[in-house]
Design a protein around this motif. Structure first.
Motif, PDB file in Angstrom:
ATOM      1  N   LYS A  18      41.616  31.231  35.248  1.00 14.34           N
ATOM      2  CA  LYS A  18      42.763  32.128  35.349  1.00 14.34           C
ATOM      3  C   LYS A  18      43.201  32.591  33.963  1.00 14.34           C
ATOM      4  O   LYS A  18      42.669  32.134  32.943  1.00 14.34           O
ATOM      5  CB  LYS A  18      43.917  31.403  36.056  1.00 14.34           C
ATOM      6  CG  LYS A  18      43.636  31.086  37.519  1.00 14.34           C
ATOM      7  CD  LYS A  18      44.765  30.307  38.159  1.00 14.34           C
ATOM      8  CE  LYS A  18      44.451  30.004  39.621  1.00 14.34           C
ATOM      9  NZ  LYS A  18      45.484  29.138  40.229  1.00 14.34           N
ATOM     10  N   ALA A  19      44.157  33.480  33.947  1.00 11.76           N
ATOM     11  CA  ALA A  19      44.720  33.960  32.679  1.00 11.76           C
ATOM     12  C   ALA A  19      46.234  33.855  32.743  1.00 11.76           C
ATOM     13  O   ALA A  19      46.844  34.086  33.791  1.00 11.76           O
ATOM     14  CB  ALA A  19      44.304  35.394  32.410  1.00 11.76           C
TER      15      ALA A  19
ATOM     16  N   ILE B 223      37.893  37.568  34.874  1.00  6.84           N
ATOM     17  CA  ILE B 223      39.054  36.813  35.353  1.00  6.84           C
ATOM     18  C   ILE B 223      39.898  37.732  36.217  1.00  6.84           C
ATOM     19  O   ILE B 223      40.263  38.836  35.796  1.00  6.84           O
ATOM     20  CB  ILE B 223      39.878  36.282  34.166  1.00  6.84           C
ATOM     21  CG1 ILE B 223      39.012  35.346  33.310  1.00  6.84           C
ATOM     22  CG2 ILE B 223      41.131  35.567  34.651  1.00  6.84           C
ATOM     23  CD1 ILE B 223      39.671  34.929  32.007  1.00  6.84           C
ATOM     24  N   THR B 224      40.214  37.291  37.417  1.00  6.61           N
ATOM     25  CA  THR B 224      40.931  38.167  38.351  1.00  6.61           C
ATOM     26  C   THR B 224      42.335  37.683  38.697  1.00  6.61           C
ATOM     27  O   THR B 224      43.141  38.467  39.204  1.00  6.61           O
ATOM     28  CB  THR B 224      40.137  38.322  39.654  1.00  6.61           C
ATOM     29  OG1 THR B 224      39.911  37.023  40.230  1.00  6.61           O
ATOM     30  CG2 THR B 224      38.791  38.985  39.390  1.00  6.61           C
ATOM     31  N   GLU B 225      42.657  36.414  38.438  1.00  8.83           N
ATOM     32  CA  GLU B 225      43.989  35.901  38.721  1.00  8.83           C
ATOM     33  C   GLU B 225      44.768  35.775  37.416  1.00  8.83           C
ATOM     34  O   GLU B 225      44.394  35.004  36.532  1.00  8.83           O
ATOM     35  CB  GLU B 225      43.908  34.545  39.422  1.00  8.83           C
ATOM     36  CG  GLU B 225      43.341  34.610  40.824  1.00  8.83           C
ATOM     37  CD  GLU B 225      43.435  33.268  41.522  1.00  8.83           C
ATOM     38  OE1 GLU B 225      44.568  32.835  41.823  1.00  8.83           O
ATOM     39  OE2 GLU B 225      42.383  32.644  41.730  1.00  8.83           O
TER      40      GLU B 225
ATOM     41  N   ASP C  18      40.882  25.937  34.647  1.00 10.37           N
ATOM     42  CA  ASP C  18      40.842  26.326  33.245  1.00 10.37           C
ATOM     43  C   ASP C  18      41.555  27.676  33.126  1.00 10.37           C
ATOM     44  O   ASP C  18      41.635  28.444  34.093  1.00 10.37           O
ATOM     45  CB  ASP C  18      39.398  26.484  32.767  1.00 10.37           C
ATOM     46  CG  ASP C  18      38.613  25.183  32.805  1.00 10.37           C
ATOM     47  OD1 ASP C  18      39.241  24.115  32.986  1.00 10.37           O
ATOM     48  OD2 ASP C  18      37.381  25.241  32.670  1.00 10.37           O
ATOM     49  N   PHE C  19      42.053  27.970  31.921  1.00 11.68           N
ATOM     50  CA  PHE C  19      42.718  29.269  31.765  1.00 11.68           C
ATOM     51  C   PHE C  19      42.677  29.742  30.318  1.00 11.68           C
ATOM     52  O   PHE C  19      42.535  28.953  29.382  1.00 11.68           O
ATOM     53  CB  PHE C  19      44.162  29.220  32.272  1.00 11.68           C
ATOM     54  CG  PHE C  19      45.097  28.349  31.460  1.00 11.68           C
ATOM     55  CD1 PHE C  19      45.923  28.898  30.472  1.00 11.68           C
ATOM     56  CD2 PHE C  19      45.179  26.981  31.709  1.00 11.68           C
ATOM     57  CE1 PHE C  19      46.787  28.099  29.744  1.00 11.68           C
ATOM     58  CE2 PHE C  19      46.041  26.176  30.979  1.00 11.68           C
ATOM     59  CZ  PHE C  19      46.855  26.739  29.998  1.00 11.68           C
ATOM     60  N   VAL C  20      42.791  31.059  30.168  1.00 12.50           N
ATOM     61  CA  VAL C  20      42.956  31.681  28.864  1.00 12.50           C
ATOM     62  C   VAL C  20      44.411  32.102  28.741  1.00 12.50           C
ATOM     63  O   VAL C  20      44.977  32.676  29.681  1.00 12.50           O
ATOM     64  CB  VAL C  20      42.003  32.884  28.673  1.00 12.50           C
ATOM     65  CG1 VAL C  20      42.174  33.922  29.764  1.00 12.50           C
ATOM     66  CG2 VAL C  20      42.230  33.541  27.304  1.00 12.50           C
TER      67      VAL C  20
END
Length: 355
Positions: A2-3, A46-48, A100-102
């Motif tokens: 996710k972001a 990334i779509t969410e 995981d996320f950015v």
């Protein structure tokens, strides 16, 4: 993956523009800075996306919508006060889950996007990955200290005596390990939960924290000088397009994008430049590295290396340079003060007056 995009800051360094507009929505080449970040996130697959919003939440939501125009699904996460980047991670816990996320700062600009960085993180999955770049003024940033093998051994937020010139770029990648870190730290001297402290906690716990030093173009668009520089950089790649009207007495030189409904008459425009939809330019000069937004009017004036926001007019002004002009602004010449000579002259005087 996710972001988490941070769009809740007050933008004090861009005032007075940000008194009435979110800093992340100030346009570069007629597109808000935030949009470049969302496009980079979508390009990385990334779509969410969770978007942290503050006082300018309504404006951000109106501009971004549900995210479908960028190919993502947006969830808005309100932050009542700007209490730090680590605090943003805490309040986004439900949205982030165990993914995981950015984390991407919405007013940052990185040429080339983040696809390569995200792909490498997905493959190697360190606990945290930070981006670094060399800066001339490290006291204004979070600064990283590396050991002889290039591993991150220490981080400081805006240090008085920086141990390196490597500043943290506003893009971070994390596994769920960061959630323990953000809850283990205390507010800094400025009352915020610093993400640098959370990453330092991971380092102290012998977790795998890696860095990538980028040599490409990066800017924190938090002040006017950097905003104009980012605008210049983006315009370097603009393509010549004319969807408006240009009369025969006008001269268009170089790469100029003229958007639909714009009207150019008796004027000279030198690219790279962008002229927004419905803008009227007459008897004027528009120089390189200038972005004029939609619905503006520039008449009998000269402007160069500047950004003009929606609905503004510049009339009868000899020269404007290196300027950021907000929305619905009127720029005109100052009224002339009437000049007169008051004389008390004796008999047989001789006076010469230049007029």
């Amino acid at each position: 993956m996710k972001a988490l995009v941070l769009s809740g800051g007050a933008g004090t360094r861009l005032r007075p523009i940000t008194h009435t507009s979110a800093k992340q929505l100030v346009p570069v080449a007629n597109k808000p800075v935030l949009f470049y970040g969302l496009e980079a996130i979508a390009d990385a697959g990334i779509t969410e996306v969770g978007v942290i919003v503050g006082d300018t939440a309504e404006e951000i939501q109106e501009a971004v919508g549900d995210g479908s125009r960028f190919g993502v699904k947006v969830t808005y996460i309100p932050q009542e006060k700007p209490l730090g980047l680590a605090h943003a991670v805490i309040i986004a816990r439900e949205f982030l889950g165990e993914d995981d996320f950015v984390m991407y700062l919405g007013d940052n600009f990185i040429v080339g996007g983040i696809t390569g960085l995200v792909d490498a993180f997905r493959t190697e999955r360190p606990d945290a990955q930070i981006l670094l770049t060399k800066v001339p003024n490290p006291t204004s940033f979070g600064v990283a200290e590396l050991d002889g093998e290039g591993r991150v051994v220490g981080l400081e937020e805006k240090p008085e005596n920086p141990k390196s010139d490597l500043a943290l770029v506003g893009v971070y990648l994390f596994t769920p390990a960061v959630h323990e870190a953000v809850r283990a730290i205390q507010p800094s001297g400025r009352g915020e939960l610093e993400i640098t402290h959370a990453i330092q906690w991971l380092i102290d716990q012998q977790r795998d924290v890696r860095s990538t030093t980028i040599s490409g173009y990066w800017k924190d668009t938090g002040n006017v000088t950097d905003m104009l520089e980012v605008n210049r950089s983006v315009l370097e790649s603009v393509e010549a397009v004319n969807e408006g009207t240009v009369d025969e007495s006008s001269e268009i030189i170089g790469r100029v994008r003229i958007e639909a409904g714009a009207e150019i008459s008796r004027s000279r425009i030198i690219g790279p430049a962008v002229i927004g939809a419905g803008t009227v330019i007459s008897d004027a000069y528009v120089g390189p590295f200038t972005s004029v937004s939609e619905g503006c009017r520039i008449e009998d004036s000269e402007i160069e290396y500047s950004i003009v926001l929606r609905g503004s007019s510049i009339t009868g002004v000899r020269r404007v340079e290196a300027s950021l002009i907000g929305r619905d602004v009127e720029v005109t010449p100052a009224p002339r003060n009437p000049s007169a000579h008051r004389l008390v002259l004796g008999d047989h005087s001789k006076v010469q007056i230049s007029s």
